[in-house]
Design a protein around this motif. Structure first.
Motif, PDB file in Angstrom:
ATOM      1  N   PRO A 191      -6.653  -9.396  -9.774  1.00  5.34           N
ATOM      2  CA  PRO A 191      -6.773  -7.983  -9.382  1.00  5.34           C
ATOM      3  C   PRO A 191      -6.060  -7.712  -8.064  1.00  5.34           C
ATOM      4  CG  PRO A 191      -8.918  -8.933  -9.956  1.00  5.34           C
ATOM      5  CD  PRO A 191      -7.953 -10.069  -9.821  1.00  5.34           C
ATOM      6  N   PHE A 192      -5.749  -6.446  -7.830  1.00  5.24           N
ATOM      7  CA  PHE A 192      -5.118  -6.050  -6.574  1.00  5.24           C
ATOM      8  C   PHE A 192      -6.020  -6.402  -5.401  1.00  5.24           C
ATOM      9  CE2 PHE A 192      -2.138  -3.921  -9.161  1.00  5.24           C
ATOM     10  CZ  PHE A 192      -1.073  -3.520  -8.366  1.00  5.24           C
ATOM     11  N   GLN A 193      -5.446  -7.080  -4.402  1.00  2.00           N
ATOM     12  CA  GLN A 193      -6.150  -7.409  -3.167  1.00  2.00           C
ATOM     13  C   GLN A 193      -5.605  -6.596  -1.989  1.00  2.00           C
ATOM     14  OE1 GLN A 193      -8.559 -10.060  -3.338  1.00  2.00           O
ATOM     15  NE2 GLN A 193      -8.135  -9.924  -5.532  1.00  2.00           N
ATOM     16  N   ILE A 194      -4.357  -6.159  -2.092  1.00  2.00           N
ATOM     17  CA  ILE A 194      -3.676  -5.437  -1.025  1.00  2.00           C
ATOM     18  C   ILE A 194      -3.585  -3.966  -1.405  1.00  2.00           C
ATOM     19  CG2 ILE A 194      -1.535  -5.236   0.306  1.00  2.00           C
ATOM     20  CD1 ILE A 194      -2.982  -7.824   0.853  1.00  2.00           C
ATOM     21  N   SER A 195      -4.055  -3.083  -0.519  1.00  2.00           N
ATOM     22  CA  SER A 195      -3.994  -1.651  -0.777  1.00  2.00           C
ATOM     23  C   SER A 195      -2.580  -1.129  -0.533  1.00  2.00           C
ATOM     24  CB  SER A 195      -4.984  -0.906   0.117  1.00  2.00           C
ATOM     25  OG  SER A 195      -4.594  -1.000   1.480  1.00  2.00           O
ATOM     26  N   MET A 196      -2.345   0.110  -0.937  1.00  2.00           N
ATOM     27  CA  MET A 196      -1.037   0.714  -0.709  1.00  2.00           C
ATOM     28  C   MET A 196      -0.733   0.795   0.786  1.00  2.00           C
ATOM     29  SD  MET A 196       0.388   4.517  -1.737  1.00  2.00           S
ATOM     30  CE  MET A 196       0.236   4.251  -3.507  1.00  2.00           C
ATOM     31  N   LYS A 197      -1.720   1.158   1.582  1.00  2.00           N
ATOM     32  CA  LYS A 197      -1.535   1.250   3.028  1.00  2.00           C
ATOM     33  C   LYS A 197      -1.163  -0.104   3.620  1.00  2.00           C
ATOM     34  CE  LYS A 197      -3.868   2.860   7.237  1.00  2.00           C
ATOM     35  NZ  LYS A 197      -5.119   3.448   7.783  1.00  2.00           N
ATOM     36  N   GLN A 198      -1.820  -1.165   3.170  1.00  2.00           N
ATOM     37  CA  GLN A 198      -1.510  -2.512   3.654  1.00  2.00           C
ATOM     38  C   GLN A 198      -0.115  -2.945   3.208  1.00  2.00           C
ATOM     39  OE1 GLN A 198      -5.034  -4.264   1.859  1.00  2.00           O
ATOM     40  NE2 GLN A 198      -5.859  -4.754   3.887  1.00  2.00           N
ATOM     41  N   ALA A 199       0.271  -2.557   1.973  1.00  2.00           N
ATOM     42  CA  ALA A 199       1.599  -2.909   1.474  1.00  2.00           C
ATOM     43  C   ALA A 199       2.685  -2.251   2.315  1.00  2.00           C
ATOM     44  CB  ALA A 199       1.738  -2.495   0.010  1.00  2.00           C
ATOM     45  N   MET A 200       2.473  -1.000   2.698  1.00  2.00           N
ATOM     46  CA  MET A 200       3.447  -0.295   3.533  1.00  2.00           C
ATOM     47  C   MET A 200       3.535  -0.940   4.913  1.00  2.00           C
ATOM     48  SD  MET A 200       2.477   3.611   2.396  1.00  2.00           S
ATOM     49  CE  MET A 200       3.654   4.372   3.494  1.00  2.00           C
ATOM     50  N   ALA A 201       2.401  -1.386   5.449  1.00  2.00           N
ATOM     51  CA  ALA A 201       2.407  -2.064   6.746  1.00  2.00           C
ATOM     52  C   ALA A 201       3.131  -3.402   6.659  1.00  2.00           C
ATOM     53  CB  ALA A 201       0.971  -2.254   7.237  1.00  2.00           C
ATOM     54  N   SER A 202       2.961  -4.120   5.551  1.00  2.00           N
ATOM     55  CA  SER A 202       3.641  -5.405   5.362  1.00  2.00           C
ATOM     56  C   SER A 202       5.154  -5.203   5.318  1.00  2.00           C
ATOM     57  CB  SER A 202       3.164  -6.077   4.077  1.00  2.00           C
ATOM     58  OG  SER A 202       1.801  -6.427   4.162  1.00  2.00           O
ATOM     59  N   PHE A 203       5.585  -4.145   4.627  1.00  2.00           N
ATOM     60  CA  PHE A 203       7.023  -3.856   4.557  1.00  2.00           C
ATOM     61  C   PHE A 203       7.574  -3.503   5.938  1.00  2.00           C
ATOM     62  CE2 PHE A 203      10.332  -0.529   4.139  1.00  2.00           C
ATOM     63  CZ  PHE A 203      11.348  -1.331   3.657  1.00  2.00           C
ATOM     64  N   LYS A 204       6.823  -2.729   6.711  1.00  6.29           N
ATOM     65  CA  LYS A 204       7.272  -2.340   8.046  1.00  6.29           C
ATOM     66  C   LYS A 204       7.468  -3.563   8.935  1.00  6.29           C
ATOM     67  CE  LYS A 204       6.161   0.786  11.869  1.00  6.29           C
ATOM     68  NZ  LYS A 204       5.196   1.797  12.386  1.00  6.29           N
ATOM     69  N   THR A 205       6.529  -4.506   8.861  1.00  8.26           N
ATOM     70  CA  THR A 205       6.661  -5.741   9.637  1.00  8.26           C
ATOM     71  C   THR A 205       7.834  -6.572   9.147  1.00  8.26           C
ATOM     72  OG1 THR A 205       4.272  -5.787  10.045  1.00  8.26           O
ATOM     73  CG2 THR A 205       5.465  -7.850  10.340  1.00  8.26           C
ATOM     74  N   TRP A 206       7.990  -6.633   7.832  1.00  9.49           N
ATOM     75  CA  TRP A 206       9.053  -7.443   7.221  1.00  9.49           C
ATOM     76  C   TRP A 206      10.429  -6.923   7.618  1.00  9.49           C
ATOM     77  CZ3 TRP A 206      12.634  -5.964   3.336  1.00  9.49           C
ATOM     78  CH2 TRP A 206      13.327  -7.013   2.737  1.00  9.49           C
ATOM     79  N   LYS A 207      10.632  -5.605   7.535  1.00 11.22           N
ATOM     80  CA  LYS A 207      11.964  -5.061   7.825  1.00 11.22           C
ATOM     81  C   LYS A 207      12.304  -5.174   9.309  1.00 11.22           C
ATOM     82  CE  LYS A 207      10.822  -0.125   8.363  1.00 11.22           C
ATOM     83  NZ  LYS A 207      11.411   0.094   9.693  1.00 11.22           N
ATOM     84  N   SER A 208      11.280  -5.202  10.172  1.00  9.20           N
ATOM     85  CA  SER A 208      11.538  -5.322  11.605  1.00  9.20           C
ATOM     86  C   SER A 208      12.060  -6.707  11.970  1.00  9.20           C
ATOM     87  CB  SER A 208      10.266  -5.026  12.399  1.00  9.20           C
ATOM     88  OG  SER A 208       9.282  -6.036  12.213  1.00  9.20           O
ATOM     89  N   LYS A 209      11.909  -7.678  11.066  1.00 10.54           N
ATOM     90  CA  LYS A 209      12.348  -9.042  11.331  1.00 10.54           C
ATOM     91  C   LYS A 209      13.655  -9.385  10.620  1.00 10.54           C
ATOM     92  CE  LYS A 209       7.613 -10.709  11.966  1.00 10.54           C
ATOM     93  NZ  LYS A 209       6.570 -11.659  11.499  1.00 10.54           N
ATOM     94  N   ARG A 210      14.260  -8.394   9.928  1.00 18.42           N
ATOM     95  CA  ARG A 210      15.516  -8.663   9.215  1.00 18.42           C
ATOM     96  C   ARG A 210      16.673  -8.700  10.200  1.00 18.42           C
ATOM     97  NH1 ARG A 210      13.801 -11.278   5.560  1.00 18.42           N
ATOM     98  NH2 ARG A 210      11.944 -11.145   6.887  1.00 18.42           N
ATOM     99  N   TRP A 211      17.614  -9.577   9.941  1.00 16.11           N
ATOM    100  CA  TRP A 211      18.843  -9.649  10.727  1.00 16.11           C
ATOM    101  C   TRP A 211      19.901  -8.736  10.122  1.00 16.11           C
ATOM    102  CZ3 TRP A 211      20.250 -15.169  12.826  1.00 16.11           C
ATOM    103  CH2 TRP A 211      19.144 -15.684  13.517  1.00 16.11           C
ATOM    104  N   ASP A 267     -10.817  -0.491  -6.959  1.00 14.39           N
ATOM    105  CA  ASP A 267     -10.570  -0.425  -5.525  1.00 14.39           C
ATOM    106  C   ASP A 267     -10.281  -1.829  -5.001  1.00 14.39           C
ATOM    107  OD1 ASP A 267     -11.849  -0.543  -2.546  1.00 14.39           O
ATOM    108  OD2 ASP A 267     -11.039   1.452  -2.963  1.00 14.39           O
ATOM    109  N   SER A 268      -9.112  -2.001  -4.365  1.00 13.20           N
ATOM    110  CA  SER A 268      -8.689  -3.332  -3.942  1.00 13.20           C
ATOM    111  C   SER A 268      -9.562  -3.887  -2.819  1.00 13.20           C
ATOM    112  CB  SER A 268      -7.221  -3.297  -3.487  1.00 13.20           C
ATOM    113  OG  SER A 268      -7.053  -2.414  -2.386  1.00 13.20           O
ATOM    114  N   GLU A 269     -10.135  -3.021  -1.984  1.00 11.26           N
ATOM    115  CA  GLU A 269     -10.972  -3.489  -0.887  1.00 11.26           C
ATOM    116  C   GLU A 269     -12.373  -3.846  -1.373  1.00 11.26           C
ATOM    117  OE1 GLU A 269     -10.941  -0.645   2.252  1.00 11.26           O
ATOM    118  OE2 GLU A 269      -8.779  -0.843   2.635  1.00 11.26           O
ATOM    119  N   ALA A 270     -12.966  -2.993  -2.213  1.00 11.76           N
ATOM    120  CA  ALA A 270     -14.319  -3.251  -2.711  1.00 11.76           C
ATOM    121  C   ALA A 270     -14.329  -4.256  -3.850  1.00 11.76           C
ATOM    122  CB  ALA A 270     -14.950  -1.940  -3.160  1.00 11.76           C
ATOM    123  N   GLN A 271     -13.175  -4.413  -4.532  1.00 10.70           N
ATOM    124  CA  GLN A 271     -13.072  -5.267  -5.720  1.00 10.70           C
ATOM    125  C   GLN A 271     -14.054  -4.816  -6.805  1.00 10.70           C
ATOM    126  OE1 GLN A 271     -10.755  -8.230  -6.262  1.00 10.70           O
ATOM    127  NE2 GLN A 271      -9.893  -6.680  -4.873  1.00 10.70           N
TER     128      GLN A 271
END
Length: 374
Positions: free
Chosen positions: A124-144, A29-33
Protein backbone atom coordinates in the motif's frame (compact mmCIF):
# COMPACT_ATOMS: atom_id res chain seq x y z
CA UNK A 1 -39.73 -23.38 -19.96
CA UNK A 2 -38.22 -21.11 -17.32
CA UNK A 3 -36.42 -18.10 -18.72
CA UNK A 4 -32.71 -17.81 -17.96
CA UNK A 5 -31.51 -14.98 -15.72
CA UNK A 6 -30.01 -11.96 -17.44
CA UNK A 7 -26.26 -12.06 -17.77
CA UNK A 8 -25.99 -8.85 -15.71
CA UNK A 9 -27.62 -10.54 -12.73
CA UNK A 10 -24.64 -12.84 -12.27
CA UNK A 11 -22.05 -10.08 -12.59
CA UNK A 12 -20.13 -8.95 -9.54
CA UNK A 13 -21.54 -5.68 -8.26
CA UNK A 14 -19.33 -2.60 -8.31
CA UNK A 15 -17.42 -2.22 -5.05
CA UNK A 16 -17.62 1.11 -3.24
CA UNK A 17 -16.55 2.01 0.27
CA UNK A 18 -19.15 4.41 1.72
CA UNK A 19 -18.61 5.84 5.19
CA UNK A 20 -20.83 4.16 7.78
CA UNK A 21 -21.14 7.50 9.54
CA UNK A 22 -22.03 10.01 6.83
CA UNK A 23 -22.15 7.96 3.63
CA UNK A 24 -19.24 9.85 2.06
CA UNK A 25 -16.52 8.15 0.01
CA UNK A 26 -13.77 6.38 1.92
CA UNK A 27 -10.33 6.33 0.31
CA UNK A 28 -7.14 4.61 1.39
CA UNK A 29 -5.04 6.97 3.53
CA UNK A 30 -1.27 6.49 3.35
CA UNK A 31 -0.66 7.94 6.82
CA UNK A 32 -3.42 6.07 8.68
CA UNK A 33 -3.01 2.91 6.55
CA UNK A 34 -6.80 2.61 6.77
CA UNK A 35 -9.81 3.73 4.79
CA UNK A 36 -10.63 7.33 5.66
CA UNK A 37 -13.79 9.29 4.93
CA UNK A 38 -13.17 12.38 2.82
CA UNK A 39 -16.03 14.24 4.55
CA UNK A 40 -16.10 13.42 8.25
CA UNK A 41 -12.65 11.89 8.71
CA UNK A 42 -13.94 8.58 10.05
CA UNK A 43 -11.48 5.69 9.69
CA UNK A 44 -12.13 2.00 9.11
CA UNK A 45 -9.50 -0.73 9.34
CA UNK A 46 -8.79 -2.96 6.36
CA UNK A 47 -9.19 -6.63 7.15
CA UNK A 48 -6.01 -8.66 6.77
CA UNK A 49 -6.16 -12.44 7.05
CA UNK A 50 -2.40 -12.61 7.63
CA UNK A 51 -2.08 -15.42 5.09
CA UNK A 52 1.15 -15.82 3.17
CA UNK A 53 1.26 -14.87 -0.53
CA UNK A 54 0.50 -17.76 -2.85
CA UNK A 55 3.22 -18.70 -5.33
CA UNK A 56 1.67 -20.18 -8.49
CA UNK A 57 3.39 -22.82 -10.59
CA UNK A 58 4.86 -21.31 -13.73
CA UNK A 59 3.37 -23.33 -16.56
CA UNK A 60 4.00 -21.48 -19.80
CA UNK A 61 2.18 -24.08 -21.87
CA UNK A 62 -1.23 -22.74 -20.83
CA UNK A 63 -2.78 -19.43 -19.84
CA UNK A 64 -3.89 -18.47 -16.35
CA UNK A 65 -6.12 -15.78 -17.86
CA UNK A 66 -8.63 -18.60 -18.48
CA UNK A 67 -8.85 -19.37 -14.74
CA UNK A 68 -11.71 -17.33 -13.25
CA UNK A 69 -10.31 -17.68 -9.73
CA UNK A 70 -7.05 -16.04 -10.79
CA UNK A 71 -8.71 -13.14 -12.64
CA UNK A 72 -11.19 -11.99 -9.99
CA UNK A 73 -9.93 -8.60 -8.79
CA UNK A 74 -12.66 -8.36 -6.16
CA UNK A 75 -14.62 -5.64 -7.95
CA UNK A 76 -16.30 -5.14 -11.30
CA UNK A 77 -13.61 -3.33 -13.21
CA UNK A 78 -13.20 -1.47 -16.45
CA UNK A 79 -10.15 -0.82 -18.58
CA UNK A 80 -9.39 2.64 -19.90
CA UNK A 81 -7.09 2.91 -22.88
CA UNK A 82 -4.99 5.96 -23.81
CA UNK A 83 -4.91 6.63 -27.54
CA UNK A 84 -1.73 8.70 -27.20
CA UNK A 85 0.64 6.35 -25.33
CA UNK A 86 -1.26 3.05 -25.45
CA UNK A 87 -1.44 2.71 -21.66
CA UNK A 88 -4.19 0.68 -19.96
CA UNK A 89 -5.45 1.47 -16.48
CA UNK A 90 -7.81 -0.59 -14.36
CA UNK A 91 -10.38 1.05 -12.09
CA UNK A 92 -13.84 0.30 -10.68
CA UNK A 93 -16.60 0.41 -13.25
CA UNK A 94 -18.37 3.48 -11.86
CA UNK A 95 -15.21 5.61 -11.67
CA UNK A 96 -13.78 7.65 -14.53
CA UNK A 97 -10.39 9.05 -15.43
CA UNK A 98 -10.32 11.98 -17.83
CA UNK A 99 -6.52 12.26 -17.98
CA UNK A 100 -3.99 9.53 -18.67
CA UNK A 101 -1.70 9.07 -15.63
CA UNK A 102 1.13 7.94 -17.91
CA UNK A 103 1.45 10.75 -20.47
CA UNK A 104 -1.11 13.35 -19.37
CA UNK A 105 -3.22 13.03 -22.51
CA UNK A 106 -6.99 13.60 -22.30
CA UNK A 107 -7.63 11.00 -25.02
CA UNK A 108 -8.66 8.26 -22.60
CA UNK A 109 -11.44 5.96 -23.77
CA UNK A 110 -13.26 3.08 -22.16
CA UNK A 111 -12.77 -0.28 -23.85
CA UNK A 112 -14.07 -3.80 -23.38
CA UNK A 113 -12.38 -5.37 -20.39
CA UNK A 114 -10.39 -8.56 -20.91
CA UNK A 115 -9.37 -11.12 -18.33
CA UNK A 116 -6.13 -10.39 -16.53
CA UNK A 117 -4.45 -12.16 -13.63
CA UNK A 118 -5.39 -10.43 -10.39
CA UNK A 119 -2.64 -9.17 -8.06
CA UNK A 120 -1.70 -11.67 -5.38
CA UNK A 121 -0.17 -9.07 -3.07
CA UNK A 122 0.28 -5.32 -2.81
CA UNK A 123 2.42 -2.79 -1.00
CA UNK A 124 0.00 0.00 0.00
CA UNK A 125 0.96 3.64 -0.40
CA UNK A 126 3.20 4.80 2.45
CA UNK A 127 4.18 8.21 1.03
CA UNK A 128 1.53 10.91 0.62
CA UNK A 129 1.37 13.28 -2.33
CA UNK A 130 2.74 16.10 -0.16
CA UNK A 131 5.69 13.94 0.92
CA UNK A 132 6.33 12.90 -2.70
CA UNK A 133 6.51 16.55 -3.77
CA UNK A 134 8.93 17.29 -0.93
CA UNK A 135 11.12 14.32 -1.95
CA UNK A 136 11.26 15.63 -5.52
CA UNK A 137 12.19 19.12 -4.31
CA UNK A 138 15.09 17.73 -2.29
CA UNK A 139 16.15 15.46 -5.15
CA UNK A 140 16.24 18.20 -7.80
CA UNK A 141 18.22 20.51 -5.50
CA UNK A 142 21.05 17.94 -5.53
CA UNK A 143 21.21 17.50 -9.33
CA UNK A 144 24.32 18.63 -11.17
CA UNK A 145 24.33 20.64 -14.40
CA UNK A 146 20.74 21.86 -13.99
CA UNK A 147 19.74 25.54 -14.34
CA UNK A 148 19.78 27.41 -11.03
CA UNK A 149 16.27 28.70 -11.70
CA UNK A 150 15.06 25.11 -11.93
CA UNK A 151 17.02 23.90 -8.92
CA UNK A 152 15.80 26.68 -6.62
CA UNK A 153 12.34 27.32 -8.08
CA UNK A 154 8.98 25.70 -7.54
CA UNK A 155 7.94 23.25 -10.24
CA UNK A 156 4.25 22.74 -10.91
CA UNK A 157 3.66 19.06 -11.64
CA UNK A 158 0.60 16.87 -11.97
CA UNK A 159 0.97 13.85 -9.66
CA UNK A 160 -0.97 10.61 -10.01
CA UNK A 161 -1.00 7.86 -7.42
CA UNK A 162 -0.54 4.70 -9.42
CA UNK A 163 -0.01 1.02 -8.69
CA UNK A 164 2.53 -0.40 -11.13
CA UNK A 165 2.23 -4.13 -11.99
CA UNK A 166 5.19 -6.41 -11.35
CA UNK A 167 5.95 -10.10 -11.62
CA UNK A 168 8.12 -11.99 -9.19
CA UNK A 169 9.67 -15.34 -10.05
CA UNK A 170 11.21 -18.07 -7.93
CA UNK A 171 13.56 -20.70 -9.34
CA UNK A 172 15.80 -23.48 -8.10
CA UNK A 173 18.87 -23.76 -10.34
CA UNK A 174 21.48 -26.50 -10.77
CA UNK A 175 24.44 -25.55 -12.94
CA UNK A 176 27.53 -27.38 -14.16
CA UNK A 177 30.42 -25.50 -15.70
CA UNK A 178 33.83 -25.79 -17.29
CA UNK A 179 36.36 -23.00 -17.73
CA UNK A 180 40.03 -22.08 -17.81
CA UNK A 181 41.38 -20.35 -14.72
CA UNK A 182 44.39 -18.08 -14.99
CA UNK A 183 46.70 -17.35 -12.04
CA UNK A 184 49.27 -14.59 -12.14
CA UNK A 185 52.91 -15.35 -11.36
CA UNK A 186 56.05 -13.25 -11.64
CA UNK A 187 59.64 -13.95 -12.64
CA UNK A 188 62.82 -11.97 -12.81
CA UNK A 189 64.02 -11.09 -16.31
CA UNK A 190 67.14 -9.30 -17.54
CA UNK A 191 66.83 -6.53 -20.10
CA UNK A 192 68.94 -3.76 -21.63
CA UNK A 193 68.29 -0.10 -22.23
CA UNK A 194 70.16 2.93 -23.52
CA UNK A 195 70.75 5.81 -21.12
CA UNK A 196 72.71 8.91 -22.28
CA UNK A 197 74.06 6.95 -25.24
CA UNK A 198 75.25 4.04 -23.11
CA UNK A 199 73.78 0.56 -23.01
CA UNK A 200 73.12 -0.84 -19.56
CA UNK A 201 71.66 -4.04 -18.21
CA UNK A 202 68.91 -4.18 -15.58
CA UNK A 203 66.52 -6.69 -14.06
CA UNK A 204 62.76 -6.34 -13.62
CA UNK A 205 59.76 -8.41 -12.58
CA UNK A 206 57.61 -9.77 -15.39
CA UNK A 207 54.09 -11.05 -14.88
CA UNK A 208 52.84 -14.16 -16.66
CA UNK A 209 49.68 -16.23 -16.47
CA UNK A 210 49.41 -19.97 -15.81
CA UNK A 211 46.21 -21.49 -17.18
CA UNK A 212 44.55 -24.73 -16.13
CA UNK A 213 41.12 -26.22 -16.76
CA UNK A 214 38.51 -26.29 -14.01
CA UNK A 215 34.96 -27.57 -13.67
CA UNK A 216 32.32 -27.94 -11.03
CA UNK A 217 28.74 -27.48 -9.89
CA UNK A 218 26.90 -24.40 -8.70
CA UNK A 219 23.45 -24.63 -7.11
CA UNK A 220 21.40 -21.61 -6.09
CA UNK A 221 17.84 -20.75 -5.13
CA UNK A 222 16.39 -17.48 -6.43
CA UNK A 223 13.52 -15.92 -4.53
CA UNK A 224 11.30 -13.04 -5.72
CA UNK A 225 13.20 -11.93 -8.81
CA UNK A 226 11.34 -8.67 -9.46
CA UNK A 227 10.39 -7.75 -13.04
CA UNK A 228 8.27 -4.71 -14.04
CA UNK A 229 5.18 -5.75 -15.99
CA UNK A 230 4.73 -2.30 -17.54
CA UNK A 231 5.84 -0.97 -20.92
CA UNK A 232 4.65 2.57 -20.23
CA UNK A 233 7.85 3.91 -18.73
CA UNK A 234 11.53 4.19 -19.39
CA UNK A 235 12.84 0.91 -17.96
CA UNK A 236 15.85 2.70 -16.47
CA UNK A 237 13.62 5.03 -14.45
CA UNK A 238 11.64 2.11 -13.04
CA UNK A 239 14.81 0.14 -12.35
CA UNK A 240 16.09 2.96 -10.13
CA UNK A 241 12.95 2.71 -7.98
CA UNK A 242 13.35 -1.00 -7.27
CA UNK A 243 14.34 -0.61 -3.62
CA UNK A 244 10.95 -1.91 -2.46
CA UNK A 245 10.92 -3.89 0.77
CA UNK A 246 8.99 -6.97 -0.36
CA UNK A 247 8.85 -8.25 3.22
CA UNK A 248 6.11 -5.62 3.71
CA UNK A 249 3.80 -7.13 1.09
CA UNK A 250 0.18 -7.39 2.15
CA UNK A 251 -2.62 -9.58 0.94
CA UNK A 252 -4.32 -7.90 -2.03
CA UNK A 253 -7.64 -6.27 -1.19
CA UNK A 254 -9.62 -3.80 -3.34
CA UNK A 255 -9.66 -1.30 -0.45
CA UNK A 256 -6.00 -0.49 -1.07
CA UNK A 257 -6.91 0.72 -4.57
CA UNK A 258 -9.61 3.11 -3.34
CA UNK A 259 -8.54 6.57 -4.48
CA UNK A 260 -5.71 5.34 -6.71
CA UNK A 261 -5.30 3.93 -10.20
CA UNK A 262 -3.86 0.55 -11.08
CA UNK A 263 -2.09 -0.17 -14.34
CA UNK A 264 -2.99 -3.33 -16.20
CA UNK A 265 0.12 -5.36 -16.95
CA UNK A 266 1.37 -5.13 -20.52
CA UNK A 267 4.29 -7.56 -20.14
CA UNK A 268 2.89 -11.12 -20.15
CA UNK A 269 4.19 -13.79 -17.77
CA UNK A 270 6.17 -15.56 -20.47
CA UNK A 271 8.07 -12.40 -21.39
CA UNK A 272 8.51 -11.51 -17.74
CA UNK A 273 10.06 -14.91 -17.09
CA UNK A 274 12.51 -14.43 -19.96
CA UNK A 275 13.64 -11.13 -18.42
CA UNK A 276 13.96 -12.79 -15.00
CA UNK A 277 15.92 -15.65 -16.56
CA UNK A 278 18.47 -13.20 -18.00
CA UNK A 279 19.00 -11.74 -14.52
CA UNK A 280 19.25 -15.21 -13.01
CA UNK A 281 21.78 -16.35 -15.62
CA UNK A 282 23.88 -13.22 -15.04
CA UNK A 283 23.82 -13.82 -11.28
CA UNK A 284 24.80 -17.47 -11.81
CA UNK A 285 27.76 -16.42 -13.98
CA UNK A 286 28.94 -13.97 -11.30
CA UNK A 287 28.59 -16.66 -8.62
CA UNK A 288 30.47 -19.25 -10.67
CA UNK A 289 33.33 -16.84 -11.37
CA UNK A 290 33.56 -16.07 -7.68
CA UNK A 291 33.63 -19.80 -6.94
CA UNK A 292 36.35 -20.45 -9.52
CA UNK A 293 38.55 -17.65 -8.21
CA UNK A 294 41.89 -16.94 -9.86
CA UNK A 295 43.00 -13.75 -11.56
CA UNK A 296 41.45 -14.37 -14.97
CA UNK A 297 38.76 -16.68 -16.36
CA UNK A 298 38.21 -17.61 -19.97
CA UNK A 299 36.19 -20.08 -22.03
CA UNK A 300 33.45 -20.32 -19.38
CA UNK A 301 30.67 -22.69 -20.42
CA UNK A 302 27.62 -23.20 -18.23
CA UNK A 303 24.63 -25.53 -18.45
CA UNK A 304 21.75 -24.78 -16.07
CA UNK A 305 18.61 -26.73 -15.19
CA UNK A 306 15.64 -24.86 -13.72
CA UNK A 307 13.06 -26.39 -11.39
CA UNK A 308 10.46 -25.28 -8.86
CA UNK A 309 9.43 -22.34 -11.06
CA UNK A 310 6.73 -20.18 -9.47
CA UNK A 311 5.40 -16.68 -9.96
CA UNK A 312 3.07 -14.11 -8.48
CA UNK A 313 1.55 -10.86 -9.69
CA UNK A 314 1.81 -7.85 -7.38
CA UNK A 315 1.14 -4.13 -7.38
CA UNK A 316 3.71 -1.62 -6.12
CA UNK A 317 2.95 2.07 -5.41
CA UNK A 318 4.39 4.94 -7.44
CA UNK A 319 3.73 8.65 -7.54
CA UNK A 320 4.00 9.56 -11.21
CA UNK A 321 4.42 13.16 -12.34
CA UNK A 322 4.87 15.08 -15.56
CA UNK A 323 5.97 18.70 -15.78
CA UNK A 324 7.23 21.21 -18.30
CA UNK A 325 10.23 23.54 -18.04
CA UNK A 326 10.69 26.23 -20.67
CA UNK A 327 8.31 24.45 -22.98
CA UNK A 328 9.92 21.00 -22.78
CA UNK A 329 8.28 17.99 -21.08
CA UNK A 330 9.98 16.05 -18.28
CA UNK A 331 8.93 13.28 -15.92
CA UNK A 332 9.70 12.02 -12.45
CA UNK A 333 8.48 9.16 -10.28
CA UNK A 334 8.60 8.63 -6.52
CA UNK A 335 8.66 5.23 -4.85
CA UNK A 336 5.58 5.56 -2.63
CA UNK A 337 7.00 3.13 -0.07
CA UNK A 338 10.54 4.49 0.37
CA UNK A 339 10.42 8.02 -1.09
CA UNK A 340 13.21 7.30 -3.61
CA UNK A 341 13.03 9.60 -6.66
CA UNK A 342 13.87 8.85 -10.28
CA UNK A 343 13.37 11.24 -13.16
CA UNK A 344 14.60 13.45 -15.97
CA UNK A 345 15.66 17.08 -15.54
CA UNK A 346 16.66 19.99 -17.80
CA UNK A 347 20.37 20.60 -18.33
CA UNK A 348 22.28 23.86 -18.25
CA UNK A 349 24.56 24.12 -21.33
CA UNK A 350 26.63 26.78 -19.55
CA UNK A 351 27.39 24.56 -16.56
CA UNK A 352 28.26 21.63 -18.80
CA UNK A 353 30.55 23.82 -20.95
CA UNK A 354 32.35 25.27 -17.91
CA UNK A 355 32.82 21.80 -16.45
CA UNK A 356 34.33 20.48 -19.70
CA UNK A 357 36.67 23.48 -19.93
CA UNK A 358 37.71 22.99 -16.31
CA UNK A 359 38.53 19.31 -16.96
CA UNK A 360 40.54 20.20 -20.07
CA UNK A 361 42.46 22.87 -18.15
CA UNK A 362 43.20 20.44 -15.31
CA UNK A 363 44.59 17.86 -17.76
CA UNK A 364 46.77 20.46 -19.48
CA UNK A 365 48.17 21.61 -16.12
CA UNK A 366 49.02 18.04 -15.14
CA UNK A 367 50.72 17.42 -18.49
CA UNK A 368 52.69 20.66 -18.10
CA UNK A 369 54.10 19.67 -14.71
CA UNK A 370 54.90 16.16 -15.95
CA UNK A 371 56.83 17.72 -18.84
CA UNK A 372 58.69 20.05 -16.49
CA UNK A 373 59.70 17.20 -14.18
CA UNK A 374 61.19 15.24 -17.08
Amino acid sequence: MEASAPKEANAKAPVTFPCSGCGGPMLFDSEAQNLKCQYCGREEAIEDSGSQPVEYDLDLSGTDEENAALTDWGFRKQTLHCESCGGDIVLPELETAAICPFCGSSKVLSQQDTASIKPETVIPFQISMKQAMASFKTWKSKRWFVPNAFKNGNIVARLSGLYIPYWTFDADTDSVYTAERGDYHSRTVTRTRTVNGKTETYTTQERYTVWHRVGGEYDRWFDDVLVPASRRYDGKLLEKLNNFDLSKLKEYRPEYLSGYLAEKYSVPRSEGWQQAKVRIDNAIEVGIKRQIGGDEIRSLRTRTQYSGLTYKHLLLPIWNAGYTYRGKPYRYMVNAQTGLVSGTVPRSPWKITFFVLFCVAAVLIVLYFIGQSQ
